[in-house]
Scaffold this active site. Structure first.
Site, PDB file in Angstrom:
ATOM      1  N   GLY A  31      77.285  49.054  12.003  1.00 30.12           N
ATOM      2  CA  GLY A  31      78.514  49.651  12.526  1.00 30.12           C
ATOM      3  C   GLY A  31      78.361  51.126  12.844  1.00 30.12           C
ATOM      4  O   GLY A  31      77.244  51.638  12.915  1.00 30.12           O
ATOM      5  N   LEU A  33      79.117  52.317  15.765  1.00 30.80           N
ATOM      6  CA  LEU A  33      78.318  52.062  16.975  1.00 30.80           C
ATOM      7  C   LEU A  33      78.262  53.280  17.896  1.00 30.80           C
ATOM      8  O   LEU A  33      79.221  54.025  18.019  1.00 30.80           O
ATOM      9  CB  LEU A  33      78.901  50.871  17.748  1.00 30.80           C
ATOM     10  CG  LEU A  33      78.947  49.524  17.023  1.00 30.80           C
ATOM     11  CD1 LEU A  33      79.396  48.424  17.992  1.00 30.80           C
ATOM     12  CD2 LEU A  33      77.605  49.160  16.399  1.00 30.80           C
ATOM     13  N   HIS A  34      77.093  53.425  18.531  1.00 28.39           N
ATOM     14  CA  HIS A  34      76.889  54.477  19.530  1.00 28.39           C
ATOM     15  C   HIS A  34      76.095  53.871  20.678  1.00 28.39           C
ATOM     16  O   HIS A  34      75.781  52.662  20.665  1.00 28.39           O
ATOM     17  CB  HIS A  34      76.175  55.675  18.890  1.00 28.39           C
ATOM     18  CG  HIS A  34      74.931  55.316  18.136  1.00 28.39           C
ATOM     19  ND1 HIS A  34      73.821  54.760  18.748  1.00 28.39           N
ATOM     20  CD2 HIS A  34      74.623  55.398  16.817  1.00 28.39           C
ATOM     21  CE1 HIS A  34      72.888  54.543  17.850  1.00 28.39           C
ATOM     22  NE2 HIS A  34      73.353  54.910  16.653  1.00 28.39           N
ATOM     23  N   HIS A  37      73.077  51.528  19.906  1.00 31.13           N
ATOM     24  CA  HIS A  37      73.420  50.132  19.574  1.00 31.13           C
ATOM     25  C   HIS A  37      73.788  49.358  20.841  1.00 31.13           C
ATOM     26  O   HIS A  37      73.381  48.208  21.024  1.00 31.13           O
ATOM     27  CB  HIS A  37      74.631  50.087  18.631  1.00 31.13           C
ATOM     28  CG  HIS A  37      74.406  50.717  17.291  1.00 31.13           C
ATOM     29  ND1 HIS A  37      75.097  51.827  16.868  1.00 31.13           N
ATOM     30  CD2 HIS A  37      73.585  50.382  16.265  1.00 31.13           C
ATOM     31  CE1 HIS A  37      74.729  52.155  15.641  1.00 31.13           C
ATOM     32  NE2 HIS A  37      73.798  51.297  15.241  1.00 31.13           N
ATOM     33  N   GLN A  61      70.365  47.649   1.020  1.00 31.28           N
ATOM     34  CA  GLN A  61      69.285  48.427   1.615  1.00 31.28           C
ATOM     35  C   GLN A  61      69.452  49.929   1.383  1.00 31.28           C
ATOM     36  O   GLN A  61      68.670  50.723   1.887  1.00 31.28           O
ATOM     37  CB  GLN A  61      69.139  48.130   3.102  1.00 31.28           C
ATOM     38  CG  GLN A  61      70.264  48.610   3.993  1.00 31.28           C
ATOM     39  CD  GLN A  61      70.129  48.053   5.400  1.00 31.28           C
ATOM     40  OE1 GLN A  61      70.330  46.866   5.648  1.00 31.28           O
ATOM     41  NE2 GLN A  61      69.751  48.908   6.339  1.00 31.28           N
ATOM     42  N   LYS A 157      63.957  53.213  17.285  1.00 34.55           N
ATOM     43  CA  LYS A 157      64.397  54.360  16.475  1.00 34.55           C
ATOM     44  C   LYS A 157      63.982  54.144  15.018  1.00 34.55           C
ATOM     45  O   LYS A 157      63.489  55.053  14.360  1.00 34.55           O
ATOM     46  CB  LYS A 157      65.918  54.486  16.611  1.00 34.55           C
ATOM     47  CG  LYS A 157      66.629  55.175  15.504  1.00 34.55           C
ATOM     48  CD  LYS A 157      66.555  56.658  15.676  1.00 34.55           C
ATOM     49  CE  LYS A 157      67.464  57.410  14.736  1.00 34.55           C
ATOM     50  NZ  LYS A 157      67.757  56.794  13.472  1.00 34.55           N
ATOM     51  N   SER A 193      72.180  58.359  16.108  1.00 35.78           N
ATOM     52  CA  SER A 193      72.191  57.708  14.799  1.00 35.78           C
ATOM     53  C   SER A 193      73.609  57.754  14.263  1.00 35.78           C
ATOM     54  O   SER A 193      74.322  58.747  14.474  1.00 35.78           O
ATOM     55  CB  SER A 193      71.257  58.465  13.835  1.00 35.78           C
ATOM     56  OG  SER A 193      71.537  58.092  12.502  1.00 35.78           O
ATOM     57  N   ARG A 195      74.379  58.246  11.371  1.00 34.43           N
ATOM     58  CA  ARG A 195      74.418  59.337  10.387  1.00 34.43           C
ATOM     59  C   ARG A 195      74.661  60.697  11.044  1.00 34.43           C
ATOM     60  O   ARG A 195      75.037  61.646  10.357  1.00 34.43           O
ATOM     61  CB  ARG A 195      73.126  59.373   9.570  1.00 34.43           C
ATOM     62  CG  ARG A 195      73.007  58.233   8.571  1.00 34.43           C
ATOM     63  CD  ARG A 195      71.778  58.428   7.685  1.00 34.43           C
ATOM     64  NE  ARG A 195      71.731  57.465   6.602  1.00 34.43           N
ATOM     65  CZ  ARG A 195      71.170  56.264   6.706  1.00 34.43           C
ATOM     66  NH1 ARG A 195      70.618  55.890   7.843  1.00 34.43           N
ATOM     67  NH2 ARG A 195      71.167  55.439   5.664  1.00 34.43           N
TER      68      ARG A 195
HETATM   69  P1  AMP Z   1      71.859  50.485  12.207  1.00 35.20           P
HETATM   70  O1  AMP Z   1      73.296  50.210  12.507  1.00 35.20           O
HETATM   71  O2  AMP Z   1      71.548  51.921  12.003  1.00 35.20           O
HETATM   72  O3  AMP Z   1      71.308  49.566  11.141  1.00 35.20           O
HETATM   73  O4  AMP Z   1      71.070  50.115  13.535  1.00 35.20           O
HETATM   74  C1  AMP Z   1      71.203  48.863  14.130  1.00 35.20           C
HETATM   75  C2  AMP Z   1      70.173  48.737  15.209  1.00 35.20           C
HETATM   76  O5  AMP Z   1      70.356  49.757  16.190  1.00 35.20           O
HETATM   77  C3  AMP Z   1      68.733  48.874  14.698  1.00 35.20           C
HETATM   78  O6  AMP Z   1      67.906  47.931  15.367  1.00 35.20           O
HETATM   79  C4  AMP Z   1      68.389  50.293  15.100  1.00 35.20           C
HETATM   80  O7  AMP Z   1      67.003  50.503  15.285  1.00 35.20           O
HETATM   81  C5  AMP Z   1      69.128  50.408  16.414  1.00 35.20           C
HETATM   82  N1  AMP Z   1      69.343  51.801  16.789  1.00 35.20           N
HETATM   83  C6  AMP Z   1      69.902  52.763  16.019  1.00 35.20           C
HETATM   84  N2  AMP Z   1      69.879  53.947  16.670  1.00 35.20           N
HETATM   85  C7  AMP Z   1      69.283  53.727  17.870  1.00 35.20           C
HETATM   86  C8  AMP Z   1      68.938  54.550  18.986  1.00 35.20           C
HETATM   87  N3  AMP Z   1      69.219  55.854  18.993  1.00 35.20           N
HETATM   88  N4  AMP Z   1      68.327  53.982  20.044  1.00 35.20           N
HETATM   89  C9  AMP Z   1      68.029  52.648  20.036  1.00 35.20           C
HETATM   90  N5  AMP Z   1      68.323  51.821  19.008  1.00 35.20           N
HETATM   91  C10 AMP Z   1      68.935  52.350  17.938  1.00 35.20           C
END
Ligand code: AMP
Length: 294
Positions: A31, A33-34, A37, A61, A157, A193, A195
């Site tokens: 979640g 989301l940007h 995602h 995790q 990433k 990210s 974060r």
């Molecule tokens: P997360 O919500 O951080 O667990 O990320 C979910 C998915 O989005 C994972 O496969 C991440 O590698 C991918 N992701 C996160 N940030 C980026 C980004 N800046 N560019 C491409 N994929 C991303």
């Protein structure tokens, strides 16, 4: 876009879709989301008829409780973005349905049956975040069982995560194709990210030294530098110039096996993890000997 939170309903829907001959593409997320995602949804769409997004903030995790507690949650906005980008299904399981015996039971020694990450999880983020990749492979395996995707898309990433999941799929003979997608960056180069939402203006300024340092490392390689120790030393010095980052690691590895390299060769990749304030940030770039834009 259909929203589902019930595991049984999601399983049944996936079975119906597969029986109807539809290919399922899957994008698991936590979640907030940007655009990064959302780019994964586009990649899934290229490969499949039906795109499933999951949003599940997975407690197992996180090896630091405060990191979990402070993780941004923006569900309403997430659903609007996912719908707008053309996701067909959004799967939103609850923590209690994913871990009926409690999240602690799903950790090492907790008693529940679980998947353990392979040797690509050693080193890099695996060294800094004990148990993190076990939590990742365990939840991704569970989500694969429910969503039954033909293709699952993960971002570069989280480069080590991508390789760790590929290893799980290979080692456990899971019938899923893993596709990696390029890093999406802000206009100033900062890797997107969830974060980043937690960064103050000053911390975000410091964080920019990560991409600046990665770019300088790539320039050094294009200019002929092949010695990894020198590249790492210069990169660490460039990160220190920020005056506000705490370095977790700077490493150059083979991009398939993630083993550390001494000399730059085809497939060399630099990975960085830093803290800006108390926010942990990661980024990486391929150290191609030819000029490449990042
Ligand atoms: P997360 O919500 O951080 O667990 O990320 C979910 C998915 O989005 C994972 O496969 C991440 O590698 C991918 N992701 C996160 N940030 C980026 C980004 N800046 N560019 C491409 N994929 C991303």
């Amino acid at each position: 876009m259909r929203e589902l939170s019930d595991i049984g309903e999601m399983t049944q829907l996936a079975q119906e879709l597969r029986r109807a001959g539809k290919r399922i593409g899957f994008v698991p997320t936590m979640g907030a989301l940007h655009a990064g995602h959302l780019s994964l949804l586009d990649v899934a769409r290229e490969h499949c008829d039906c795109v499933v997004l999951s949003i599940f903030l997975n407690p197992t995790q996180f090896n630091v409780a405060a990191d979990f507690e402070k993780y941004p949650q923006t569900l309403e906005a997430d659903l609007a973005l996912a719908k707008d980008r053309g996701a067909d299904i959004c799967f939103l399981p609850s923590t209690t349905s994913m871990y009926p015996r409690g999240a602690e039971a799903a950790r090492a020694g907790g008693g529940a049956c679980r998947v353990i990450a392979g040797d690509r999880s050693q080193g890099l983020c695996g060294a800094a975040r004990p148990g993190h990749f076990d939590g990742v492979v365990n939840v991704v395996n569970m989500l694969f069982n429910v969503v039954q995707p033909d293709v699952a898309v993960f971002g570069e990433k989280d480069f080590q995560q991508l390789r760790v999941i590929e290893q799980m799929v290979q080692d456990l003979h899971l019938p899923v194709r893993i596709v990696g997608a390029p890093i999406v960056r802000d206009v100033d180069g900062l890797a997107l990210s969830s974060r980043n939402l937690r960064l103050s203006t000053e911390e975000r300024y410091h964080a920019l030294f990560v991409i600046k340092s990665l770019r300088k490392a790539q320039e050094m390689v294009v200019a002929g530098e092949r010695d990894v120790a020198r590249l790492i030393e210069t990169t660490r010095a460039n990160l220190e110039l920020s005056g506000g980052l705490r370095i977790d690691y700077v490493e150059v590895v083979d991009d398939k096996t993630l083993t550390p390299l001494e000399q730059i060769c085809d497939g060399a990749r630099m990975l960085i993890a830093v803290f800006s304030g108390d926010v942990r940030l990661i980024d990486n770039v391929g150290l191609s000997t030819a000029a490449a834009e990042i």
